[in-house]
Every structure is written in structure tokens, then in C-alpha cells.
Scaffold this motif. Structure first.
Motif, mmCIF file in Angstrom:
data_model
loop_
_atom_site.group_PDB
_atom_site.id
_atom_site.type_symbol
_atom_site.label_atom_id
_atom_site.label_comp_id
_atom_site.label_asym_id
_atom_site.label_seq_id
_atom_site.Cartn_x
_atom_site.Cartn_y
_atom_site.Cartn_z
ATOM 1 N N THR A 36 17.281 1.723 -3.308
ATOM 2 C CA THR A 36 17.759 0.441 -3.832
ATOM 3 C C THR A 36 16.686 -0.625 -3.570
ATOM 4 O OG1 THR A 36 18.954 0.157 -1.770
ATOM 5 C CG2 THR A 36 20.198 1.027 -3.631
ATOM 6 N N GLY A 37 17.072 -1.896 -3.576
ATOM 7 C CA GLY A 37 16.080 -2.961 -3.425
ATOM 8 C C GLY A 37 15.655 -3.462 -4.795
ATOM 9 N N SER A 38 14.794 -4.463 -4.813
ATOM 10 C CA SER A 38 14.417 -5.043 -6.107
ATOM 11 C C SER A 38 13.353 -4.212 -6.818
ATOM 12 C CB SER A 38 13.941 -6.490 -5.935
ATOM 13 O OG SER A 38 13.006 -6.569 -4.906
ATOM 14 N N THR A 39 12.483 -3.541 -6.080
ATOM 15 C CA THR A 39 11.361 -2.843 -6.726
ATOM 16 C C THR A 39 11.803 -1.751 -7.712
ATOM 17 O OG1 THR A 39 10.178 -3.292 -4.670
ATOM 18 C CG2 THR A 39 9.074 -1.891 -6.279
ATOM 19 N N PRO A 40 12.787 -0.907 -7.391
ATOM 20 C CA PRO A 40 13.123 0.181 -8.332
ATOM 21 C C PRO A 40 13.912 -0.247 -9.567
ATOM 22 C CG PRO A 40 13.899 0.676 -6.098
ATOM 23 C CD PRO A 40 13.525 -0.767 -6.137
ATOM 24 N N LEU A 41 14.311 -1.519 -9.660
ATOM 25 C CA LEU A 41 15.167 -1.910 -10.788
ATOM 26 C C LEU A 41 14.541 -1.579 -12.145
ATOM 27 C CD1 LEU A 41 16.579 -5.331 -9.515
ATOM 28 C CD2 LEU A 41 17.874 -3.228 -9.976
ATOM 29 N N LEU A 131 10.960 5.865 -3.147
ATOM 30 C CA LEU A 131 10.988 4.948 -2.001
ATOM 31 C C LEU A 131 10.408 3.592 -2.393
ATOM 32 C CD1 LEU A 131 9.383 7.142 0.844
ATOM 33 C CD2 LEU A 131 11.827 6.652 0.553
ATOM 34 N N GLY A 132 10.984 2.509 -1.845
ATOM 35 C CA GLY A 132 10.301 1.228 -1.811
ATOM 36 C C GLY A 132 9.708 1.109 -0.427
ATOM 37 N N ILE A 133 9.079 0.000 -0.139
ATOM 38 C CA ILE A 133 8.569 -0.197 1.222
ATOM 39 C C ILE A 133 8.865 -1.639 1.632
ATOM 40 C CG2 ILE A 133 6.218 -0.738 0.366
ATOM 41 C CD1 ILE A 133 5.157 0.616 2.961
ATOM 42 N N GLY A 134 9.367 -1.802 2.851
ATOM 43 C CA GLY A 134 9.688 -3.148 3.347
ATOM 44 C C GLY A 134 8.466 -3.783 4.005
ATOM 45 N N HIS A 135 8.568 -5.067 4.265
ATOM 46 C CA HIS A 135 7.427 -5.775 4.872
ATOM 47 C C HIS A 135 7.087 -5.264 6.263
ATOM 48 C CE1 HIS A 135 8.957 -8.852 1.920
ATOM 49 N NE2 HIS A 135 7.741 -8.555 1.506
ATOM 50 N N ALA A 166 18.832 -11.455 2.893
ATOM 51 C CA ALA A 166 19.788 -12.572 2.839
ATOM 52 C C ALA A 166 19.872 -13.145 1.432
ATOM 53 C CB ALA A 166 19.390 -13.658 3.835
ATOM 54 N N ARG A 167 18.804 -12.964 0.638
ATOM 55 C CA ARG A 167 18.816 -13.513 -0.725
ATOM 56 C C ARG A 167 19.916 -12.915 -1.594
ATOM 57 N NH1 ARG A 167 14.657 -9.544 -0.751
ATOM 58 N NH2 ARG A 167 14.215 -8.535 -2.748
ATOM 59 N N PHE A 168 20.423 -11.761 -1.202
ATOM 60 C CA PHE A 168 21.471 -11.123 -2.005
ATOM 61 C C PHE A 168 22.883 -11.508 -1.536
ATOM 62 C CE2 PHE A 168 17.865 -8.027 -2.032
ATOM 63 C CZ PHE A 168 17.516 -8.215 -3.355
ATOM 64 N N ASP A 201 2.736 -9.559 -1.433
ATOM 65 C CA ASP A 201 3.307 -9.526 -0.078
ATOM 66 C C ASP A 201 3.409 -8.099 0.468
ATOM 67 O OD1 ASP A 201 5.214 -9.380 -2.222
ATOM 68 O OD2 ASP A 201 6.813 -9.387 -0.729
ATOM 69 N N LYS A 202 3.206 -7.088 -0.389
ATOM 70 C CA LYS A 202 3.263 -5.703 0.087
ATOM 71 C C LYS A 202 1.856 -5.139 0.331
ATOM 72 C CE LYS A 202 7.753 -5.368 -0.171
ATOM 73 N NZ LYS A 202 8.535 -4.706 -1.197
ATOM 74 N N ALA A 203 0.814 -5.901 -0.003
ATOM 75 C CA ALA A 203 -0.548 -5.352 0.012
ATOM 76 C C ALA A 203 -0.981 -4.895 1.417
ATOM 77 C CB ALA A 203 -1.532 -6.390 -0.530
#
Ligand code: PGA
Length: 261
Positions: A36-41, A131-135, A166-168, A201-203
Motif C-alpha cells: 500500500t502507500g502512495s507509490t503503488p497507486l 514493495l515501496g520504501i519508507g524514509h 498522518a496525512r491520511f 525525498d527517497k533518493a
């Protein structure tokens, strides 16, 4: 490991979706590990579109999701069960009883973790894990200092993750403090890993995860030990890798680079 570089979020989504679609097309009964998360949308939008066009049949496929918040029922609009239904499952022909997500309402999270790992085993294991990756370098909800060998288990969320999520929610106080997540051991058991990343921000965390020391402080760094990892990332997310190891980046759309696209 392959690192596929693309120019924008749309290309990232298209490329990652095509890798998932190829799995579904090649093997009826494929087990997709989903995130889940915003990246896979965007990935899910591509799969939905290709299903509508008749290009993919999900009727034989299975899915297992990485994680779920503790205390949120599948009907809660911030639960990952809800997210998956809204963003993918209800738009394609995957059978509802073939879709699996950890039960965030389980009275005994330890037991739920064991049940979930056993379920994955009984399906024959995950063929490809998105997978996504968090900060913080988290994958699933495996936060820094987790055990590399962990099975599916309950975790306390890191303050940075609570802040990011928290944005969600209506307020930060509404973000659940615990989740059930596939552990790094469960994730590493997948036959193939497909990690997507977007945004500058993921770089730094992408670079540290794949080119720095393998350490529980950066959970994603364990992926360096997986035999079949593909990273699909757009330009901004690849800045640090491009600066230090440009030879590692493969062009995701070579025709376009050559002016043929
Ligand atoms: P994001 O989350 O896709 O919303 O950036 C990634 C993650 O936390 O795994």
C-alpha cells in the motif's frame, strides 16, 4: 540486482505494472505480494486499465498484502483492506477469497502472524513481492532495528512513519500505533522482489539501502542479499545513486532515450 531508471511517475508505474502483469500472464495461480502507500497507486491504475482492455486475467491469481494497521477493521477507510479494495481488487477479476491481508483486529497478533506465514507457505510462497520504501528504510512496516529473520508479527510504528502517515488521517493522534507486518524473513522468502520509488525525498534512503552496509538500522538493506531484486525508480529518486554509481542504472525506456519512443 537490477535498477531500472525511468523519467517520471507514470513510467515508473507502467514499468512496474508490466513486471507484475508478466508474472500473472506467465503463471496461472501466481501469488502476488502487494503493498500500500502512495507509490503503488499508479501501478494499480495500470493493472486496472490493462484488465479492462482484456490484456490480463486475474481469475487464477492470489494476493497477499504486506501489512495492516492494528485496530482498524477492513471497513475503516484508512485500513489497508479498504485501500486494496478501492484501488485494485474491485476493479479486476481477482477472486475476493484469493486476496489476503493480515487481520488487524486479531485478538492475538502473534497467532495471526503465524497463521499468515503458514497461509503464504500453503499458497506456495510469493512469486513477486511489490514493495515501496519508507524514509526510514522501512519495507512493509519493518522499522529500523527490526530482526532480519522476523516472521509476520506485530510492530510499534516509528514516530517518523506515524508522522508520514498522518496525512491520511484526520490528525496524527488518529494514526494507529501498531501494525501487523510480514517480517523481513517473510519478505526475503519471496521469489522475486519489485521495489518502486518516486520523489527526491527517497533518493538518499535508496542509495543507503542498496549501496551502504547491510544493517538492521536500514531494513531495506537486507534486500542486497536477495537473489532477484528489481528496483524501478524515477529520476528524482535516483539522484544519489546516479551521482555515485551511475553505471548501475539501466534505462527503462531505451527507445525513448534513442529518440525512437
Ligand atoms: P509511500 O510509502 O509510497 O506512501 O511513500 C512508502 C512506504 O512507507 O513503504
Amino acid at each position: 540486482m537490477r535498477i531500472i531508471g525511468v523519467t517520471d511517475y507514470g513510467q515508473m508505474s507502467w514499468k512496474a505494472a508490466s513486471l507484475l502483469a508478466s508474472q500473472v500472464i506467465l503463471k496461472r495461480g501466481s501469488v502476488l505480494g502487494l503493498a500500500t502507500g502512495s507509490t503503488p497507486l499508479g501501478v494499480y491504475r495500470c493493472l486496472t486499465e490493462w484488465y479492462r482492455q482484456g490484456l490480463i486475467d486475474f481469475s487464477g491469481a492470489f494476493s497477499v498484502n504486506l501489512d495492516e494497521y492494528c485496530g482498524l477493521s477492513p471497513e475503516h477507510n484508512q485500513s489497508y483492506a479498504y485501500y486494496m479494495r478501492e484501488n485494485l481488487f474491485r476493479h479486476i477479476n481477482i477472486r475476493p477469497d484469493h486476496t489476503h491481508i493480515p487481520n488487524g483486529m486479531a485478538a492475538d497478533p502473534g497467532e495471526e502472524g503465524r497463521r499468515y506465514d503458514e497461509l503464504i507457505r500453503s499458497l506456495g510462497g510469493v512469486d513477486i513481492q511489490l514493495l515501496g520504501i519508507g524514509h526510514t528504510g522501512h519495507i512493509g512496516f519493518n522499522e529500523p532495528n527490526t530482526y532480519f529473520i522476523a516472521p509476520t508479527h506485530r510492530v510499534a510504528l516509528n514516530p517518523l512513519t506515524i508522522e508520514a502517515n498522518a496525512r491520511f488521517f484526520a490528525s496524527e493522534g488518529d494514526v494507529p500505533r501498531y501494525a501487523i507486518t510480514m517480517g523481513l524473513g517473510s519478505i526475503m522468502a519471496a521469489k522475486r522482489i519489485l521495489l518502486v520509488a518516486s520523489g527526491e525525498d527517497k533518493a538518499e534512503i535508496l542509495y543507503r539501502s542498496f549501496f551502504g552496509p547491510i544493517t538492521p538500522q536500514i531494513p531495506a538493506s537486507i534486500l542486497q542479499l536477495h537473489p532477484n531484486v528489481t528496483v524501478v525508480a524515477e529520476r528524482d529518486a535516483l539522484e544519489a545513486i546516479r551521482a555515485k554509481a551511475p553505471e548501475m542504472i539501466e534505462d527503462g525506456f531505451p527507445n525513448e532515450a534513442a529518440g525512437l519512443g
